[in-house]
Design a protein around this motif. Structure first.
Motif, PDB file in Angstrom:
ATOM      1  N   PHE A   1      31.994  45.477  41.886  1.00  0.00           N
ATOM      2  CA  PHE A   1      31.595  44.686  40.720  1.00  0.00           C
ATOM      3  C   PHE A   1      32.810  44.318  39.857  1.00  0.00           C
ATOM      4  O   PHE A   1      32.917  43.182  39.383  1.00  0.00           O
ATOM      5  N   LEU A   2      33.717  45.275  39.654  1.00  0.00           N
ATOM      6  CA  LEU A   2      34.919  44.995  38.870  1.00  0.00           C
ATOM      7  C   LEU A   2      35.761  43.926  39.558  1.00  0.00           C
ATOM      8  O   LEU A   2      36.309  43.037  38.901  1.00  0.00           O
ATOM      9  N   GLY A   3      35.840  44.000  40.885  1.00  0.00           N
ATOM     10  CA  GLY A   3      36.584  42.998  41.629  1.00  0.00           C
ATOM     11  C   GLY A   3      35.976  41.611  41.512  1.00  0.00           C
ATOM     12  O   GLY A   3      36.658  40.596  41.675  1.00  0.00           O
ATOM     13  N   ASN A   4      34.692  41.570  41.218  1.00  0.00           N
ATOM     14  CA  ASN A   4      33.991  40.301  41.020  1.00  0.00           C
ATOM     15  C   ASN A   4      34.132  39.783  39.584  1.00  0.00           C
ATOM     16  O   ASN A   4      33.635  38.719  39.253  1.00  0.00           O
ATOM     17  N   GLY A   5      34.788  40.588  38.724  1.00  0.00           N
ATOM     18  CA  GLY A   5      34.981  40.175  37.341  1.00  0.00           C
ATOM     19  C   GLY A   5      33.979  40.742  36.362  1.00  0.00           C
ATOM     20  O   GLY A   5      34.042  40.468  35.161  1.00  0.00           O
ATOM     21  N   ASP A   6      33.012  41.529  36.858  1.00  0.00           N
ATOM     22  CA  ASP A   6      32.039  42.164  35.974  1.00  0.00           C
ATOM     23  C   ASP A   6      32.634  43.428  35.370  1.00  0.00           C
ATOM     24  O   ASP A   6      33.256  44.223  36.067  1.00  0.00           O
ATOM     25  N   THR A   7      32.447  43.641  34.079  1.00  0.00           N
ATOM     26  CA  THR A   7      32.830  44.890  33.424  1.00  0.00           C
ATOM     27  C   THR A   7      31.642  45.391  32.613  1.00  0.00           C
ATOM     28  O   THR A   7      30.571  44.786  32.622  1.00  0.00           O
ATOM     29  N   HIS A   8      31.850  46.499  31.913  1.00  0.00           N
ATOM     30  CA  HIS A   8      30.779  47.045  31.081  1.00  0.00           C
ATOM     31  C   HIS A   8      30.657  46.319  29.744  1.00  0.00           C
ATOM     32  O   HIS A   8      29.788  46.645  28.943  1.00  0.00           O
ATOM     33  N   VAL A   9      31.524  45.336  29.505  1.00  0.00           N
ATOM     34  CA  VAL A   9      31.442  44.575  28.251  1.00  0.00           C
ATOM     35  C   VAL A   9      31.174  43.098  28.479  1.00  0.00           C
ATOM     36  O   VAL A   9      30.876  42.372  27.524  1.00  0.00           O
ATOM     37  N   SER A  10      31.257  42.634  29.727  1.00  0.00           N
ATOM     38  CA  SER A  10      30.981  41.217  29.982  1.00  0.00           C
ATOM     39  C   SER A  10      30.552  41.020  31.429  1.00  0.00           C
ATOM     40  O   SER A  10      30.820  41.852  32.298  1.00  0.00           O
ATOM     41  N   GLY A  11      29.855  39.919  31.655  1.00  0.00           N
ATOM     42  CA  GLY A  11      29.413  39.586  32.995  1.00  0.00           C
ATOM     43  C   GLY A  11      27.932  39.844  33.187  1.00  0.00           C
ATOM     44  O   GLY A  11      27.327  40.651  32.479  1.00  0.00           O
ATOM     45  N   PRO A  12      27.314  39.189  34.176  1.00  0.00           N
ATOM     46  CA  PRO A  12      25.873  39.331  34.401  1.00  0.00           C
ATOM     47  C   PRO A  12      25.457  40.734  34.838  1.00  0.00           C
ATOM     48  O   PRO A  12      24.289  41.100  34.687  1.00  0.00           O
ATOM     49  N   ASN A  13      26.397  41.518  35.341  1.00  0.00           N
ATOM     50  CA  ASN A  13      26.084  42.883  35.766  1.00  0.00           C
ATOM     51  C   ASN A  13      26.644  43.924  34.807  1.00  0.00           C
ATOM     52  O   ASN A  13      26.900  45.065  35.192  1.00  0.00           O
ATOM     53  N   ARG A  14      26.816  43.510  33.557  1.00  0.00           N
ATOM     54  CA  ARG A  14      27.421  44.381  32.549  1.00  0.00           C
ATOM     55  C   ARG A  14      26.709  45.722  32.438  1.00  0.00           C
ATOM     56  O   ARG A  14      27.342  46.773  32.429  1.00  0.00           O
ATOM     57  N   ARG A  15      25.384  45.703  32.359  1.00  0.00           N
ATOM     58  CA  ARG A  15      24.632  46.944  32.159  1.00  0.00           C
ATOM     59  C   ARG A  15      24.757  47.856  33.367  1.00  0.00           C
ATOM     60  O   ARG A  15      24.872  49.071  33.228  1.00  0.00           O
ATOM     61  N   LEU A  16      24.760  47.284  34.552  1.00  0.00           N
ATOM     62  CA  LEU A  16      24.896  48.088  35.762  1.00  0.00           C
ATOM     63  C   LEU A  16      26.262  48.787  35.793  1.00  0.00           C
ATOM     64  O   LEU A  16      26.357  49.980  36.109  1.00  0.00           O
ATOM     65  N   VAL A  17      27.322  48.046  35.475  1.00  0.00           N
ATOM     66  CA  VAL A  17      28.665  48.634  35.453  1.00  0.00           C
ATOM     67  C   VAL A  17      28.747  49.716  34.385  1.00  0.00           C
ATOM     68  O   VAL A  17      29.325  50.791  34.602  1.00  0.00           O
ATOM     69  N   GLN A  18      28.158  49.459  33.232  1.00  0.00           N
ATOM     70  CA  GLN A  18      28.166  50.448  32.156  1.00  0.00           C
ATOM     71  C   GLN A  18      27.509  51.756  32.604  1.00  0.00           C
ATOM     72  O   GLN A  18      28.039  52.848  32.368  1.00  0.00           O
ATOM     73  N   ARG A  19      26.374  51.650  33.279  1.00  0.00           N
ATOM     74  CA  ARG A  19      25.672  52.857  33.739  1.00  0.00           C
ATOM     75  C   ARG A  19      26.501  53.614  34.769  1.00  0.00           C
ATOM     76  O   ARG A  19      26.520  54.848  34.787  1.00  0.00           O
ATOM     77  N   GLY A  20      27.181  52.878  35.634  1.00  0.00           N
ATOM     78  CA  GLY A  20      28.023  53.541  36.629  1.00  0.00           C
ATOM     79  C   GLY A  20      29.174  54.291  35.997  1.00  0.00           C
ATOM     80  O   GLY A  20      29.481  55.439  36.381  1.00  0.00           O
ATOM     81  N   LEU A  21      29.831  53.676  35.039  1.00  0.00           N
ATOM     82  CA  LEU A  21      30.935  54.337  34.344  1.00  0.00           C
ATOM     83  C   LEU A  21      30.447  55.546  33.561  1.00  0.00           C
ATOM     84  O   LEU A  21      31.092  56.607  33.549  1.00  0.00           O
ATOM     85  N   GLU A  22      29.303  55.404  32.911  1.00  0.00           N
ATOM     86  CA  GLU A  22      28.739  56.531  32.158  1.00  0.00           C
ATOM     87  C   GLU A  22      28.413  57.693  33.090  1.00  0.00           C
ATOM     88  O   GLU A  22      28.594  58.861  32.717  1.00  0.00           O
ATOM     89  N   TYR A  23      27.939  57.379  34.283  1.00  0.00           N
ATOM     90  CA  TYR A  23      27.619  58.421  35.263  1.00  0.00           C
ATOM     91  C   TYR A  23      28.881  59.193  35.642  1.00  0.00           C
ATOM     92  O   TYR A  23      28.878  60.441  35.667  1.00  0.00           O
ATOM     93  N   LEU A  24      29.976  58.483  35.930  1.00  0.00           N
ATOM     94  CA  LEU A  24      31.210  59.153  36.314  1.00  0.00           C
ATOM     95  C   LEU A  24      31.734  60.031  35.179  1.00  0.00           C
ATOM     96  O   LEU A  24      32.130  61.178  35.405  1.00  0.00           O
ATOM     97  N   ILE A  25      31.727  59.490  33.973  1.00  0.00           N
ATOM     98  CA  ILE A  25      32.256  60.254  32.834  1.00  0.00           C
ATOM     99  C   ILE A  25      31.391  61.481  32.556  1.00  0.00           C
ATOM    100  O   ILE A  25      31.900  62.557  32.215  1.00  0.00           O
ATOM    101  N   ALA A  26      30.083  61.357  32.725  1.00  0.00           N
ATOM    102  CA  ALA A  26      29.183  62.489  32.497  1.00  0.00           C
ATOM    103  C   ALA A  26      29.425  63.611  33.499  1.00  0.00           C
ATOM    104  O   ALA A  26      29.174  64.788  33.199  1.00  0.00           O
ATOM    105  N   LYS A  27      29.920  63.264  34.689  1.00  0.00           N
ATOM    106  CA  LYS A  27      30.177  64.275  35.712  1.00  0.00           C
ATOM    107  C   LYS A  27      31.547  64.926  35.567  1.00  0.00           C
ATOM    108  O   LYS A  27      31.837  65.907  36.247  1.00  0.00           O
TER     109      LYS A  27
END
Length: 215
Positions: free
Chosen positions: A12-38
């Motif tokens: 997703f990041l390679g496609n230009g989506d981040t947790h602050v912009s892009g159509p998949n913003r929420r999905l990327v945000q959840r993935g990052l939150e999952y990693l940080i929580a672990k």
């Protein structure tokens, strides 16, 4: 799950989506939150990994976090990323490599993923100790025989490890026109195997990046 989440985030990041912009913003945000929580207090992102997956998982998750930080400069990611990188610094074996668990004598495969993580950290403007880079290059030297590389020191040279280790040279800031990189690239071109079944996806993963950087 840590490694799979990291790899998916990288797509997703390679496609230009981040947790602050892009159509998949929420999905990327959840993935990052999952990693940080672990993440453990020592920076380890691979909680729950088993067997040979420990450092692999941590390194892949670290790459994803580093790329997200580099793309957004979001300060909320900076401390988790710094802790993840520091974990890899401490996990390096005195011979300069990494393997399945911290301080285990290294192999080219795991070390290749860690080098990708360190390169991503530098892209995100994080400090990587110069001594770590020097020791890692020494480790790659121990695997090298002519233009080829083995999985571990003294082992049999392999195309896959040659692609991975030559790419690692590039990520360690060895210019693509240095003798070591040039010799590796020309050897791979002479023995290029993507048309031969069964397809070696590990080889293709490393060789594609190497040929891209080489031009």
């Amino acid at each position: 799950d840590t490694a799979a989440t990291g790899l998916a985030l990288l797509a997703f990041l390679g496609n230009g989506d981040t947790h602050v912009s892009g159509p998949n913003r929420r999905l990327v945000q959840r993935g990052l939150e999952y990693l940080i929580a672990k993440q453990e207090l020592d920076g380890d992102l691979s909680r729950g990994s088993r067997g040979t997956t420990h450092i692999y998982s941590h390194a892949i998750a670290t790459i994803a976090l580093c790329e997200a930080l580099a793309m957004t400069s979001d300060d909320r990611l900076r401390e988790p990323v710094r802790a993840a990188v520091n974990f890899l610094v401490i996990a390096q074996h005195p011979d300069g490599g990494w393997r399945y668990v911290p301080l285990q004598p290294g192999d080219a495969s795991v070390t290749g993923w860690v080098i990708k993580a360190m390169h991503a950290a530098q892209t995100a403007d994080l400090h990587v100790p110069p001594k770590l880079i020097v020791n890692t290059k020494k480790f790659l030297n121990s695997l090298q025989s002519g233009e080829q590389y083995s999985y571990q020191a003294g082992g049999i040279s392999k195309l896959t490890m040659t692609a991975d280790a030559t790419l690692s040279r590039v990520y360690l800031r060895d210019a693509v026109n240095t003798n070591s990189v040039q010799r590796g690239v020309h050897f791979l071109l002479e023995n290029h195997t993507p048309s031969l079944a069964p397809h070696n996806l590990y080889y293709l993963h490393s060789a594609t990046q190497l040929m891209f950087h080489h031009g």
